[in-house]
Structures are given as C-alpha cells and as structure tokens.
Motif scaffolding. Structure first.
Motif, mmCIF file in Angstrom:
data_model
loop_
_atom_site.group_PDB
_atom_site.id
_atom_site.type_symbol
_atom_site.label_atom_id
_atom_site.label_comp_id
_atom_site.label_asym_id
_atom_site.label_seq_id
_atom_site.Cartn_x
_atom_site.Cartn_y
_atom_site.Cartn_z
ATOM 1 N N LEU A 35 35.180 0.800 -21.235
ATOM 2 C CA LEU A 35 34.757 1.408 -22.470
ATOM 3 C C LEU A 35 35.322 3.033 -22.548
ATOM 4 O O LEU A 35 35.563 3.571 -23.446
ATOM 5 C CB LEU A 35 33.305 1.408 -22.461
ATOM 6 C CG LEU A 35 32.569 -0.026 -22.805
ATOM 7 C CD1 LEU A 35 30.958 -0.155 -22.685
ATOM 8 C CD2 LEU A 35 33.192 -0.762 -24.180
ATOM 9 N N SER A 82 28.723 -1.752 -27.362
ATOM 10 C CA SER A 82 28.729 0.005 -27.638
ATOM 11 C C SER A 82 29.454 -0.115 -28.887
ATOM 12 O O SER A 82 30.205 -0.707 -29.150
ATOM 13 C CB SER A 82 29.377 0.434 -26.375
ATOM 14 O OG SER A 82 28.710 0.265 -25.165
ATOM 15 N N PHE A 140 30.688 6.975 -25.997
ATOM 16 C CA PHE A 140 30.162 5.953 -26.536
ATOM 17 C C PHE A 140 28.540 5.742 -26.493
ATOM 18 O O PHE A 140 28.022 6.198 -25.497
ATOM 19 C CB PHE A 140 30.805 4.633 -26.296
ATOM 20 C CG PHE A 140 30.617 4.137 -24.665
ATOM 21 C CD1 PHE A 140 29.532 3.584 -24.346
ATOM 22 C CD2 PHE A 140 31.591 4.811 -23.537
ATOM 23 C CE1 PHE A 140 29.367 3.084 -22.918
ATOM 24 C CE2 PHE A 140 31.357 4.766 -22.354
ATOM 25 C CZ PHE A 140 30.246 3.705 -22.107
ATOM 26 N N GLN A 141 28.068 4.613 -27.266
ATOM 27 C CA GLN A 141 26.581 4.657 -27.303
ATOM 28 C C GLN A 141 26.384 3.110 -27.139
ATOM 29 O O GLN A 141 26.685 2.357 -27.946
ATOM 30 C CB GLN A 141 26.048 5.227 -28.548
ATOM 31 C CG GLN A 141 24.234 4.992 -28.438
ATOM 32 C CD GLN A 141 23.755 5.798 -29.620
ATOM 33 O OE1 GLN A 141 24.488 6.428 -30.339
ATOM 34 N NE2 GLN A 141 22.531 5.627 -29.680
ATOM 35 N N GLU A 142 25.576 2.744 -26.073
ATOM 36 C CA GLU A 142 25.238 1.197 -25.824
ATOM 37 C C GLU A 142 24.001 0.961 -26.457
ATOM 38 O O GLU A 142 23.156 1.658 -26.602
ATOM 39 C CB GLU A 142 25.225 1.063 -24.236
ATOM 40 C CG GLU A 142 25.040 -0.377 -23.753
ATOM 41 C CD GLU A 142 25.007 -0.721 -22.464
ATOM 42 O OE1 GLU A 142 24.286 -1.440 -22.038
ATOM 43 O OE2 GLU A 142 25.527 0.392 -21.629
ATOM 44 N N ASP A 161 31.967 0.008 -17.797
ATOM 45 C CA ASP A 161 32.109 1.364 -17.988
ATOM 46 C C ASP A 161 33.588 1.909 -17.930
ATOM 47 O O ASP A 161 34.074 2.849 -18.847
ATOM 48 C CB ASP A 161 31.369 2.171 -16.806
ATOM 49 C CG ASP A 161 29.730 1.811 -17.030
ATOM 50 O OD1 ASP A 161 29.351 1.583 -18.042
ATOM 51 O OD2 ASP A 161 29.150 2.032 -16.097
#
Length: 332
Positions: free
Chosen positions: A63, A113, A72-74, A60
């Motif tokens: 990112l 991500s 961001f999008q996982e 985390d």
C-alpha cells in the motif's frame, strides 16, 4: 584472584569476544539462492537484484508503494461469524484463526484502503498471503463488497491485488459462495462506470483466479507470478503430458492473451497512475481548437465541381487526336 576473575576477565571477553549477529540481516532468494542484505532488499522493493525474482510484499509495504507518499486510510470491515461450521482437522479452525491474527495483527486476509494514486482518488483491496495463504472466506467476500461500495460512493476506481491459494476449505460451501459475491462486487463497480483493475501477485490460484481476479477491465501481473486454477503437477498427472516451460507464469499468460501487461514492481505505481488518468479523465485536458480551412476548400463547393469538369474536358481533348491517328492508320 577474585578481582581478576570477576572484573578483568569479563572486560577482556567483552572487548575481544564474538558479537551476536541478528538472524534477519540477510535474506535468501527463493529462486536463485543468492544471499541479499536486508537493506538492499528493502530498497529494491523485495526484488532480487541478481535474478529479478519478485518476492512477496507485506500488505503495508504494498500500500505504501502504490499510494502517493505512502499515505492511505484503512477502513473497518464488517464482522462475520468466525467458525460457522465448527471445522476441525488436525487443529480447530478457530485456533488457526487466532494464530493467524496474532501473527499478522489483522482480523482476516483482506485489507481495504483508500487514498490517491497520482491525482486520482482510488480504493485498493489487498489479499494478505501471510494470513492462511490469503484464502477467501466469508470475511474476504464481505471485504470485497465493502470495497466496491466505497468505490461507488466516492466515485473512485477500484484496484484489487490478489495473492491467494483460493477458497478457504475450512468454511466449506460458505467459502465457495464468495465467488459469485466477489463477481457481484466487480459488476457493481463496472455498472457505475468506474474502472476495475486487477494486479495479479504471486500466487493467484484456485477459486480466486476463477472469480474476481480475472474480471478486471485491465489485468496487470507482476513478473513471474503464478496465475492458475489447478496446479501444474495436478494437470500433468491428469493429462499425463509434460507442460511447456513457463506454463501458468505471468509471461506465458501475457503471450497467450490472458492478461494485458506484465509490469515490474518499481514501475507499478507510475503505470497505474497513467492508466487511471486515462480511464478517469472524462473531459479532454485542453480546449478543442478548430482546424482552419485552407483556400482550396473555401467557397460553396462550386470550385470543386468546376475543377472536376475542366479536368474531364482536358482528358477528352487530349485523347481525341490519338483516336484520329489510329483511325487513319487503319484506313491506310
């Protein structure tokens, strides 16, 4: 007496007694041994302010460091068979997986991500070293393929950040099969004409370094990262020679042409944003302006030819008197 012991004494102890100090307020640098206050360490991106040693970052943290504003999008990764070989050493492999999942809160050692770095939509795949040493099993292979597919669909560059001890021994030959599968994932991105960048974190070893980790169009490493296939101790015992200082470190690999650059963690996002903007910008940023022709170059080219002829005539005219004077001296 009961009033003094049950009320007054506890109040006095609460005022003058020692307060419990949390254990996680100070961290010790694993390189220089200096104690660092936890807030100072967090603000410095887990880099020791005394010696510059780059400590490990969580997935985390990494990112949030790279994506714009930490947004961001996982994505959800395909499920794989948890314990295909029913492996057991001192402990069952299935039990080790459950312990790692409970400790990290993740299904396996890879996280994929997508978001933006600068102005470029980007897909990032990160290996989590805290999950069984970031070892590469079937789930990691599936995750790398999923990251490659997503990058191709979105027409985005793919950045892979390995931090791994290599192939996962508990999955045997199935883990070794992920090496060619990870190479297929890298080739899929390259064949689509998209950048494939690798950021080598500490450590990157074993089957990971022998596959996708060393195939990047651009290879970036963090300072002091250990990057190798076999460990230094194993090599020394095999060849019975002392290895040079700094062997298998990022700076050594940079000096010998194995990687392209070593970038401090605080400069990593800006470096990636600048690199991606150069690689992904297919058109020039401004209109192409033609260079105006000068007076000497105008016309149909006769001026240049006439100039060459006149120059040749002048050179011949200037050299003729010299030849005549020389001939007269020889005659005398």
């Amino acid at each position: 007496m009961n009033w003094l012991t049950s009320f007054v004494r506890p109040k006095i102890k609460a005022l003058v007694g020692k307060r419990e100090v949390p254990d996680n307020l100070w961290n010790k640098c694993t390189d220089c041994g200096q104690m660092i206050f936890h807030r100072e360490l967090e603000e410095g991106l887990n880099v020791c302010p005394h010696c510059g040693y780059h400590m490990k970052l969580s997935v985390d943290q990494r990112l949030k460091l790279l994506f714009n504003d930490g947004k961001f999008q996982e994505i959800e990764l395909p499920e794989v068979t948890a314990d295909p070989l029913k492996f057991k050493d001192r402990k069952r492999y299935g039990d080790r997986l459950k312990e790692a999942q409970n400790r990290t809160g993740r299904n396996d050692a890879i996280v994929v991500s997508h978001g933006k770095i600068g102005s470029i939509p980007t897909v990032i795949a990160v290996l989590d070293f805290s999950y069984m040493g970031g070892s590469m099993g079937m789930a990691v292979g599936e995750g790398l393929l999923a990251a490659a597919h997503l990058a191709v669909v979105q027409q985005s560059p793919l950045i892979v950040i390995p931090s791994s001890g290599g192939a996962r021994m508990q999955e045997g030959i199935l883990s070794l099969m992920q090496m060619p599968r990870s190479i297929i994932a890298a080739d899929e991105v390259k064949e689509a004409g998209l950048p494939y960048i690798v950021v080598l974190a500490d450590p990157t070893t074993g089957g990971v370094s022998a596959s996708f980790a060393m195939l990047g169009d651009i290879a970036i490493a963090e300072p002091g990262a250990v990057i190798c296939f076999a460990g230094a101790r194993v090599i020394e015992e095999t060849i019975r020679e002392t290895l040079p200082e700094g062997f298998q470190r990022a700076e050594y690999l940079l000096e010998h042409g194995m990687i392209d650059m070593v970038v401090h963690r605080r400069d990593l996002r800006d470096t990636l944003a600048r690199t991606l903007s150069l690689l992904c910008r297919r058109d020039p940023p401004a209109a192409i302006v033609p260079i105006p022709a000068t007076g000497k170059n105008t016309g149909n080219g006769n001026g240049n030819a006439q100039g060459k002829k006149s120059t040749a005539k002048n050179s011949r005219a200037g050299s003729a008197p010299t030849r005549r004077a020389t001939d007269k001296q020889d005659a005398d």
